[in-house]
Design an enzyme around this catalytic site. Structure first.
Site, short mmCIF file in Angstrom:
data_model
loop_
_atom_site.label_atom_id
_atom_site.label_comp_id
_atom_site.label_asym_id
_atom_site.label_seq_id
_atom_site.Cartn_x
_atom_site.Cartn_y
_atom_site.Cartn_z
N SER A 95 30.69 49.37 -40.28
CA SER A 95 30.18 50.60 -39.94
C SER A 95 28.91 50.99 -40.42
O SER A 95 28.16 50.20 -41.33
CB SER A 95 30.98 51.73 -41.09
OG SER A 95 30.50 52.79 -41.05
N TYR B 257 34.74 54.10 -48.72
CA TYR B 257 34.94 53.39 -47.50
C TYR B 257 33.81 52.46 -46.95
O TYR B 257 34.16 51.38 -46.49
CB TYR B 257 34.95 54.93 -46.44
CG TYR B 257 34.84 54.46 -44.92
CD1 TYR B 257 35.99 53.92 -44.23
CD2 TYR B 257 33.51 54.31 -44.06
CE1 TYR B 257 35.73 53.64 -42.87
CE2 TYR B 257 33.42 54.16 -42.95
CZ TYR B 257 34.86 53.67 -42.38
OH TYR B 257 34.65 53.39 -40.68
P1 NAD Z 1 40.65 56.20 -34.56
O1 NAD Z 1 41.26 56.83 -35.84
O2 NAD Z 1 40.57 56.89 -33.29
O3 NAD Z 1 41.62 55.12 -34.53
C1 NAD Z 1 41.95 54.22 -35.59
C2 NAD Z 1 43.10 53.33 -35.20
O4 NAD Z 1 43.55 52.55 -36.39
C3 NAD Z 1 44.29 53.94 -34.76
O5 NAD Z 1 44.84 53.21 -33.58
C4 NAD Z 1 45.08 53.92 -35.82
O6 NAD Z 1 46.69 54.01 -35.55
C5 NAD Z 1 44.91 52.61 -36.61
N1 NAD Z 1 45.37 52.43 -37.73
C6 NAD Z 1 45.02 53.18 -38.70
N2 NAD Z 1 45.60 52.79 -40.00
C7 NAD Z 1 46.39 51.66 -39.54
C8 NAD Z 1 47.13 50.95 -40.36
N3 NAD Z 1 47.48 51.13 -41.61
N4 NAD Z 1 47.94 49.90 -39.57
C9 NAD Z 1 47.75 49.84 -38.23
N5 NAD Z 1 46.94 50.45 -37.60
C10 NAD Z 1 46.30 51.49 -38.21
O7 NAD Z 1 39.24 55.73 -35.09
P2 NAD Z 1 38.37 54.89 -34.56
O8 NAD Z 1 37.09 55.52 -34.42
O9 NAD Z 1 38.92 54.26 -32.98
O10 NAD Z 1 38.18 53.72 -35.54
C11 NAD Z 1 38.42 52.23 -35.41
C12 NAD Z 1 37.52 51.37 -36.13
O11 NAD Z 1 36.04 51.61 -36.08
C13 NAD Z 1 37.83 51.84 -37.70
O12 NAD Z 1 37.88 50.54 -38.23
C14 NAD Z 1 36.77 52.57 -38.34
O13 NAD Z 1 36.28 52.38 -39.67
C15 NAD Z 1 35.43 51.99 -37.43
N6 NAD Z 1 34.32 52.99 -37.18
C16 NAD Z 1 34.49 54.11 -36.71
C17 NAD Z 1 33.49 54.84 -36.67
C18 NAD Z 1 33.47 56.11 -35.92
O14 NAD Z 1 32.58 56.88 -36.05
N7 NAD Z 1 34.51 56.62 -34.90
C19 NAD Z 1 32.21 54.51 -36.80
C20 NAD Z 1 32.02 53.16 -37.58
C21 NAD Z 1 33.18 52.36 -37.74
#
Ligand code: NAD
Length: 252
Positions: A144, A157
């Site tokens: 991130s 986080y």
């Molecule tokens: P999101 O909430 O849309 O998707 C997260 C996904 O992870 C979902 O499919 C959810 O079911 C799955 N998940 C969560 N906990 C789980 C578990 N215990 N077992 C299996 N699956 C699980 O969020 P996103 O934005 O798509 O995030 C994806 C990744 O990107 C994450 O690792 C997040 O930390 C990272 N991230 C997101 C952002 C942002 O701004 N959206 C920025 C930097 C990093």
């Protein structure tokens, strides 16, 4: 990338979904995992099949390490049944949760959930999947932008994601003998369900974040999906043990 196979955790929505669709556009077969979103997973599978691609969706909770042996068996079966292969090429450790809590108020429950989802899960899942990853393949961990820049509410986080970036380097060193390259991406703020969907759904949050991004808007899932397809491609095969900032230039 035709005939390659990628396993993406947390595939049915957000960044995972965009990664799956962009990789499928390049001919990559998809093994997606879902936790609660069976219907969304099915929709994604149909979308990939409609493009002429192949996809399988398998349930997985990354915090349930006890369930990993069964999951690995399910992956081996899916590889054989759907792709006629014994191994896959790319693992993307994408599943994650956003827990917003100021440092002073962070609870042990929140800490445990973050460790289980972002560290314990991906570490032991990757360990169990290693025999199924083809020599010469790749692993991509999702970090991130909060490792590089700081806003209140994401201390624990961000600490998990910092650990992910360190792990990435050590994994790259140890897996080099199998020519498996290990990298990370550090997305900036992307409009998804993450953290309750605030960046996408709250106009004030969206505008506040956008003014800190050089390109003047928040990221969209496609911005990350296309980047991941590029990073996993052979064009990037000399990139190893590194983390790619993909943020549109956030908080430079
Ligand atoms: P999101 O909430 O849309 O998707 C997260 C996904 O992870 C979902 O499919 C959810 O079911 C799955 N998940 C969560 N906990 C789980 C578990 N215990 N077992 C299996 N699956 C699980 O969020 P996103 O934005 O798509 O995030 C994806 C990744 O990107 C994450 O690792 C997040 O930390 C990272 N991230 C997101 C952002 C942002 O701004 N959206 C920025 C930097 C990093």
């Amino acid at each position: 990338m035709t005939d390659r196979i990628a396993l993406i955790t947390g595939a049915p929505r957000g960044l995972g979904r965009a990664m799956a669709l962009h990789l499928a556009d390049r001919g990559v077969g998809i093994i997606g995992t879902y936790r609660t979103g069976a219907a969304e997973a099915d929709t994604l599978r149909h979308e990939i099949e409609a493009k002429g691609g192949k996809a399988v969706m398998i349930p997985l909770d990354v915090t349930d390490t006890q369930g990993f042996p069964l999951f690995v068996e399910a992956v081996a079966t899916a590889l054989d049944d759907t792709f006629g292969r014994q191994q896959f090429d790319y693992l993307v450790n994408n599943a994650g949760i956003g827990v917003f809590a100021n440092f002073a108020e962070t609870t042990e429950e929140q800490f445990d959930a973050l460790v289980a989802t972002h560290l314990r899960g991906p570490i032991f899942l990757t360990q169990k999947l290693l025999p199924l990853i083809e020599d010469g393949g790749g692993i991509l961990n999702v970090s991130s932008g909060f490792v590089r820049f700081t806003l209140p509410g994401y201390s624990v986080y961000a600490a998990m994601k910092a650990a992910t970036e360190v792990l990435t380097r050590f994994m790259a060193v140890e897996l080099g003998e199998r020519r498996i390259r290990v990298n990370a991406i550090a997305p900036g703020a992307i409009a998804t369900d993450f953290g309750g969907g605030a960046v996408r759904d709250n106009e004030a949050v969206n505008a506040f974040v956008a003014q800190g991004i050089a390109l003047g808007r928040v990221g969209l899932p496609d911005d990350i999906g296309s980047a991941v397809a590029a990073i996993l491609s052979d064009d990037m095969s000399w990139a190893n043990g590194t983390c790619f900032d993909i943020s549109g230039g956030q908080m430079l």
